[in-house]
Motif scaffolding. Structure first.
Motif, PDB file in Angstrom:
ATOM      1  N   GLY A 146       8.282  23.959  55.417  1.00  0.00           N
ATOM      2  CA  GLY A 146       9.188  23.357  54.444  1.00  0.00           C
ATOM      3  C   GLY A 146      10.558  24.001  54.516  1.00  0.00           C
ATOM      4  O   GLY A 146      10.923  24.625  55.516  1.00  0.00           O
ATOM      5  N   SER A 147      11.307  23.895  53.427  1.00  0.00           N
ATOM      6  CA  SER A 147      12.670  24.433  53.423  1.00  0.00           C
ATOM      7  C   SER A 147      12.680  25.912  53.039  1.00  0.00           C
ATOM      8  O   SER A 147      11.837  26.381  52.267  1.00  0.00           O
ATOM      9  N   LEU A 148      13.636  26.636  53.590  1.00  0.00           N
ATOM     10  CA  LEU A 148      13.799  28.048  53.259  1.00  0.00           C
ATOM     11  C   LEU A 148      14.132  28.218  51.784  1.00  0.00           C
ATOM     12  O   LEU A 148      13.644  29.147  51.126  1.00  0.00           O
ATOM     13  N   GLU A 149      14.931  27.303  51.256  1.00  0.00           N
ATOM     14  CA  GLU A 149      15.344  27.393  49.856  1.00  0.00           C
ATOM     15  C   GLU A 149      14.137  27.313  48.914  1.00  0.00           C
ATOM     16  O   GLU A 149      14.040  28.075  47.940  1.00  0.00           O
ATOM     17  N   GLU A 150      13.213  26.403  49.211  1.00  0.00           N
ATOM     18  CA  GLU A 150      12.029  26.265  48.369  1.00  0.00           C
ATOM     19  C   GLU A 150      11.153  27.502  48.458  1.00  0.00           C
ATOM     20  O   GLU A 150      10.613  27.977  47.451  1.00  0.00           O
ATOM     21  N   TYR A 151      11.021  28.050  49.651  1.00  0.00           N
ATOM     22  CA  TYR A 151      10.206  29.241  49.851  1.00  0.00           C
ATOM     23  C   TYR A 151      10.759  30.426  49.066  1.00  0.00           C
ATOM     24  O   TYR A 151      10.030  31.092  48.314  1.00  0.00           O
TER      25      TYR A 151
ATOM     26  N   LYS B  98      12.930  30.660  63.651  1.00  0.00           N
ATOM     27  CA  LYS B  98      12.818  30.173  62.274  1.00  0.00           C
ATOM     28  C   LYS B  98      11.912  31.076  61.438  1.00  0.00           C
ATOM     29  O   LYS B  98      12.238  31.391  60.289  1.00  0.00           O
TER      30      LYS B  98
ATOM     31  N   TYR C 110      12.868  33.244  57.951  1.00  0.00           N
ATOM     32  CA  TYR C 110      12.143  33.167  56.683  1.00  0.00           C
ATOM     33  C   TYR C 110      11.689  34.554  56.230  1.00  0.00           C
ATOM     34  O   TYR C 110      11.793  34.904  55.051  1.00  0.00           O
TER      35      TYR C 110
END
Length: 226
Positions: free
Chosen positions: A104-109, A162, A166
């Motif tokens: 998923g997105s880094l922001e959500e993580y 990637k 993260y």
């Protein structure tokens, strides 16, 4: 009371404070997944950690609540924190997410980890962020046919940097929030300089072989015992 302090309790202290409760909060690796369709609770890192603690002193019982669920993400786990983590009144929470979140997105993580860490801090619970293992770096010949498509995806995630991105962001967040970091991902990266890490993954994608869980347990013990 921290784990190592509680481990030294005598009879009166044990009666007053009770046994040590540790919650391992994470995804399939925490759940106990090894090879496809194989879950092993004996060789999983948190059980090895429990044994290491009782090897120091076995008078105080050490209970580990397995709050890992295969396939889940940090964002998908926030809603279950009260039931699966805090209801057990833990002395220690081990947080280990990232293997699925990287899809998923880094922001959500990062936002999800921030919520998890905040809830732990709010309750004053000792917390360790355990970074996961590396993903595979190529599609191995003995990867199950039905998994080869996903293995190609995870290899690209690992090789493109990637996964590094993260983990760097997650460890930086943990340090900023005064959460202890047990950086096993960094240890795997070091191993990858001399070994084929794909062969250290039981499913050739993201589940460490049983022997590699010892690395997690030993690193966690070092962090907790300092």
């Amino acid at each position: 009371m921290r784990v190592m302090e509680k481990l030294m309790l005598e009879y009166d202290g044990l009666v007053k404070n009770g046994p040590i409760n540790i919650v391992a909060f994470g995804d399939s690796v925490t759940h106990g997944a090894v090879a496809p369709d194989e879950i092993n609770y004996d060789t999983v890192y948190w059980n090895l950690l429990r044994k290491k603690l009782n090897n120091v002193r076995n008078y105080v019982p050490v209970n580990v609540i397995n709050a890992g669920i295969g396939g889940i993400t940090a964002s998908g786990s926030i809603s279950r924190m009260e039931r699966d983590v805090f209801s057990h009144n833990p002395e220690l929470v081990i947080v280990c997410f990232g293997l699925n979140d990287v899809n998923g997105s880094l922001e959500e993580y990062i936002s999800s980890l921030e919520t998890i860490f905040s809830e732990c801090n709010k309750r004053g619970v000792e917390t360790v962020f355990l970074t996961p293992n590396m993903l595979n770096t190529y599609v191995a010949e003995d990867t199950l046919d039905e998994l080869k498509g996903y293995a190609a995806v995870t290899a690209e995630i690992q090789n493109s940097g990637k996964m590094d991105k993260y983990m760097d962001a997650a460890t930086a967040l943990a340090e900023k929030m005064n959460i202890k970091v047990c950086d096993c991902y960094k240890k795997w990266k070091k191993i990858s300089e001399t070994q084929d890490v794909t062969m250290l993954l039981a499913n050739r994608i993201n589940h460490p072989i049983k022997e590699m869980h010892e690395l997690f347990a030993a690193a966690l013990f070092d962090v907790i015992s300092k």
